[in-house]
Design an enzyme around this catalytic site. Structure first.
Site, PDB file in Angstrom:
ATOM      1  N   ASP A   7       0.874  -1.218   0.111  1.00 40.07           N
ATOM      2  CA  ASP A   7       0.031  -0.123  -0.085  1.00 40.07           C
ATOM      3  C   ASP A   7       0.929   1.292  -0.086  1.00 40.07           C
ATOM      4  OD1 ASP A   7      -2.769   1.168  -0.276  1.00 40.07           O
ATOM      5  OD2 ASP A   7      -2.684   1.314   1.960  1.00 40.07           O
ATOM      6  N   CYS A  12      -9.081  -9.528 -17.699  1.00 39.95           N
ATOM      7  CA  CYS A  12     -10.290 -10.358 -17.613  1.00 39.95           C
ATOM      8  C   CYS A  12     -11.056 -10.383 -19.099  1.00 39.95           C
ATOM      9  CB  CYS A  12     -11.118 -10.054 -16.414  1.00 39.95           C
ATOM     10  SG  CYS A  12     -12.149  -8.550 -16.674  1.00 39.95           S
ATOM     11  N   CYS A  29     -16.653  -9.446 -18.880  1.00 43.04           N
ATOM     12  CA  CYS A  29     -18.095  -9.769 -19.077  1.00 43.04           C
ATOM     13  C   CYS A  29     -19.061  -8.786 -18.672  1.00 43.04           C
ATOM     14  CB  CYS A  29     -18.237 -11.000 -18.258  1.00 43.04           C
ATOM     15  SG  CYS A  29     -18.370 -10.679 -16.623  1.00 43.04           S
ATOM     16  N   CYS A  34     -19.363  -6.838 -13.198  1.00 42.91           N
ATOM     17  CA  CYS A  34     -18.899  -5.815 -11.887  1.00 42.91           C
ATOM     18  C   CYS A  34     -19.531  -4.386 -12.454  1.00 42.91           C
ATOM     19  CB  CYS A  34     -17.305  -5.906 -11.723  1.00 42.91           C
ATOM     20  SG  CYS A  34     -16.267  -5.397 -13.357  1.00 42.91           S
ATOM     21  N   CYS A  90     -18.387   5.673  -5.991  1.00 43.65           N
ATOM     22  CA  CYS A  90     -18.904   4.340  -5.668  1.00 43.65           C
ATOM     23  C   CYS A  90     -19.206   4.202  -4.106  1.00 43.65           C
ATOM     24  CB  CYS A  90     -17.568   3.419  -6.068  1.00 43.65           C
ATOM     25  SG  CYS A  90     -16.135   3.451  -4.958  1.00 43.65           S
ATOM     26  N   CYS A 137     -17.577  -1.478   0.533  1.00 41.69           N
ATOM     27  CA  CYS A 137     -18.568  -2.221  -0.529  1.00 41.69           C
ATOM     28  C   CYS A 137     -17.800  -3.444  -1.285  1.00 41.69           C
ATOM     29  CB  CYS A 137     -18.923  -1.311  -1.581  1.00 41.69           C
ATOM     30  SG  CYS A 137     -20.470  -1.994  -2.706  1.00 41.69           S
ATOM     31  N   CYS A 177     -19.246  -5.296  -6.504  1.00 37.23           N
ATOM     32  CA  CYS A 177     -18.559  -5.432  -7.752  1.00 37.23           C
ATOM     33  C   CYS A 177     -17.828  -6.840  -7.639  1.00 37.23           C
ATOM     34  CB  CYS A 177     -17.758  -4.356  -8.226  1.00 37.23           C
ATOM     35  SG  CYS A 177     -16.352  -3.787  -7.455  1.00 37.23           S
ATOM     36  N   CYS A 212     -18.459 -11.125  -9.675  1.00 33.19           N
ATOM     37  CA  CYS A 212     -17.341 -11.455 -10.617  1.00 33.19           C
ATOM     38  C   CYS A 212     -17.575 -12.951 -10.620  1.00 33.19           C
ATOM     39  CB  CYS A 212     -16.182 -11.264 -10.209  1.00 33.19           C
ATOM     40  SG  CYS A 212     -14.716 -11.899 -11.173  1.00 33.19           S
TER      41      CYS A 212
END
Length: 269
Positions: free
Chosen positions: A95, A153, A156, A159, A172, A200, A203, A207
């Site tokens: 981080d 990814c 699709c 998310c 968000c 949260c 999303c 997946c």
């Protein structure tokens, strides 16, 4: 593949995914103030899985255990002396990294970058923290891996379609729970509807890789993320919790006032 001696060190920590990459191919993070006493030439990127199961509550799954920075501190004390014996010097960052961690992990072959911007590992989905150990020796001395490419990814779109606010980075649900000051009526409605006091998972949970992870019963093997879990933050908890204990939680960094505001919004009739 990363040298067996290093893989064994991580295996003792229940960490399965680790790989070395050249420092000079990584995109630098201008917001990081991290510096080293040596010239970094390689980075051992590794994943810390934290998913311990589906727990109902009003905070994000990542924040139910104690702050992962505490875990990284303890991990650093255990493994850095061993790594230094092989590399001469080493610094662990989590981080605070001077490089973009998600990109670094993807380049290392540890997962793909999702549309939500998180790393998706085939086994643990996006429920991983990313760490990096910076060393002064060339990556060729750490691994036989020679190809480094980012992967993404299949897009699709689950998310994105599942997000109540279309994953706008500034709006968000997770960002709203951390936002200072008074929230708008729209913000209040979103927090109340989803009952979120901190963070949260919408999303991430939507997946397909997460669905597969849950179906397979995959959870972290690291005990730190299984113990001392808090599922809900309440006013009573905030009033009674000892300061030292409170500061060991990821949700503490914004202070109690933000959390109290969010609780009031969620409980408002």
């Amino acid at each position: 593949m990363l040298k067996k001696e290093i893989l064994d060190i991580f295996a003792d920590e229940k960490i399965k995914y680790a790989e070395a990459v050249p420092f000079d191919i990584l995109r630098k993070n201008p917001n990081s103030k991290k510096t080293f006493s040596f010239e970094a030439r390689s980075v051992i990127v590794f994943l810390i899985p934290y998913f311990s199961g589906l727990h109902k509550g009003n905070i994000s799954l990542y924040s139910m255990a104690k702050d992962y920075h505490l875990y990284c501190k303890m991990l650093e004390e255990r493994i850095i002396p061993q790594i230094k014996n092989m590399t001469g010097d080493a610094v662990l960052c989590a981080d605070t990294s001077p490089v973009y961690e998600t990109e670094a992990a993807s380049l290392a072959g540890l997962g793909m970058i999702g549309k939500h911007g998180l790393l998706i590992n085939p086994e643990y989905s996006s429920f991983v923290f990313i760490g990096g150990i910076f060393t002064p020796i060339p990556y060729e001395q750490l691994t036989d891996k020679r190809s480094f490419e980012k992967s993404y990814c299949t897009m699709c779109g689950k998310c994105l379609s599942s997000c109540p606010v279309s994953l706008d980075k500034n709006e968000c649900i997770s960002a709203l729970t951390q936002k200072k000051g008074e929230l708008t009526d729209k913000d209040n409605e979103l927090l109340k509807k989803h009952g979120s006091v901190w963070g949260c998972d919408i999303c991430q949970l939507s997946c397909p890789y997460t669905e597969k992870m849950i179906k397979n019963g995959t959870v972290t093997e690291i005990e730190f993320f299984k113990n001392d879990l808090i599922h809900n933050i309440t006013k009573d908890y905030l009033e009674s919790v000892h300061k030292e204990e409170f500061m060991q939680r990821a949700f503490s960094w914004r202070g109690k006032k933000i959390l109290e505001r969010n609780i009031e919004i969620c409980e408002k009739k």
